[in-house]
Design an enzyme around this catalytic site. Sequence first.
Site: not given
Length: 412
Positions: A94, A200-202, A206
């Site tokens: 991540k 919260c992981d754009p 994704n």
Amino acid sequence: MAGRLLKVSSVATALVATSGVYLYTKQLDPNDLSLVRFGRAAAATAVISYDYLTAFRNVEPGTDEYSALKSKVHLRSAERLRALCCANRGTFIKVGQHLGALDYLLPGEYTSTLRVLHSRAPQSSMDEIQQVIREDLGKEVPQVHWDLSTKRILTMEFAEGGQVNDRDYMRRHGINVNKISENLGKIYSEMIFVHGFVHCDPHPGNVLVRVCPHSGKTHIVLLDHGLYQELQPGFRLDYCRLWQALITSDMLGVERCSRRLGAGDLFPLLACMLTARSWNSVNTGITSTPVTHSEDVEIRTNVSQYLPQISELLNRVPRQMLLLLKTNDLLRGIEAALQTRAASSSFLNMSRCCVRALARHRRSKASSRTRRLRISVGEVLGLWRLGLYEVYLQVKGHPLARWLWALLGCLG
């Protein structure tokens, strides 16, 4: 010079290691014990640091040889970071994906090398997947149904589309790049300021874009819903007020809200990190000052120079802020790839969401109908002013308007 380059690599390596510590939760493989994982991170840091300290000893700075060598050192350091992320997997992937999106901050050798993690990250084996499925669902092979989702498993349909930073894909499919950037900003402004429940992981892997074959409309598809942050109401409202102050160049408000969020005397640094603009641009007005190459160079230089202060600030602010900073960086990386950075529409949409969120909060605290009505009227007027300003900007930016202004200038 080697010392400054070392700081650049340290930014990337430190982000990998410290973010991994923050996000790390649970391992299923003995090889993934925290001691092993962070031992790898320490070893990678040592090797990269030694490379930067020794590679330039006999090379004159400013020469073509120096530039070529610098690019090679950046590249092999980035490859070592990528190998570290792939070996440690999990949250290290991540963080690697995050770094791969920071085109505006890190050297190109780092972003191009780490960007492959957006779409070609190491995959878990079927045995590992089935182990989690057996633990949570008691089945060997799950069917694609929502009732097969748990806290650790989210079963979703397969989505077709191109990555949100793929301009060529959008051109081939007739997708408006500016509209995609604007709508992605709207989506995240709604999540952050209004609802307080944020994906919260754009990173680009994704976020997909596609044209619906049935309606012909363009869709934005968010994938990987495993990293959400629910913002505390007090934090969310202070964050709203801070962004309103930044957008309107209310410097007293910027300081007041930043201090409320724990930044203390480092409030200028927080403002610069949130906006990815220089302190001079923040003071002048981020909505009216275009991003320039010299400002980008200044920001890249300052990141390495102010690493201790950045670390101190990250230790001060609430943990919710850390994920929002990560989210902002990823969204800004997408805007940089789409060449839509600092678009006025993005600030207008943020302002609208802030106005709505703060008005809703004030209405919930109002003790009389008259007070609630006044708040609602103020909200409508605020949104109406933003709408008028948007029309003004559209007219001002129209080619015909620019031609008329040039003609009037000639006549004058």
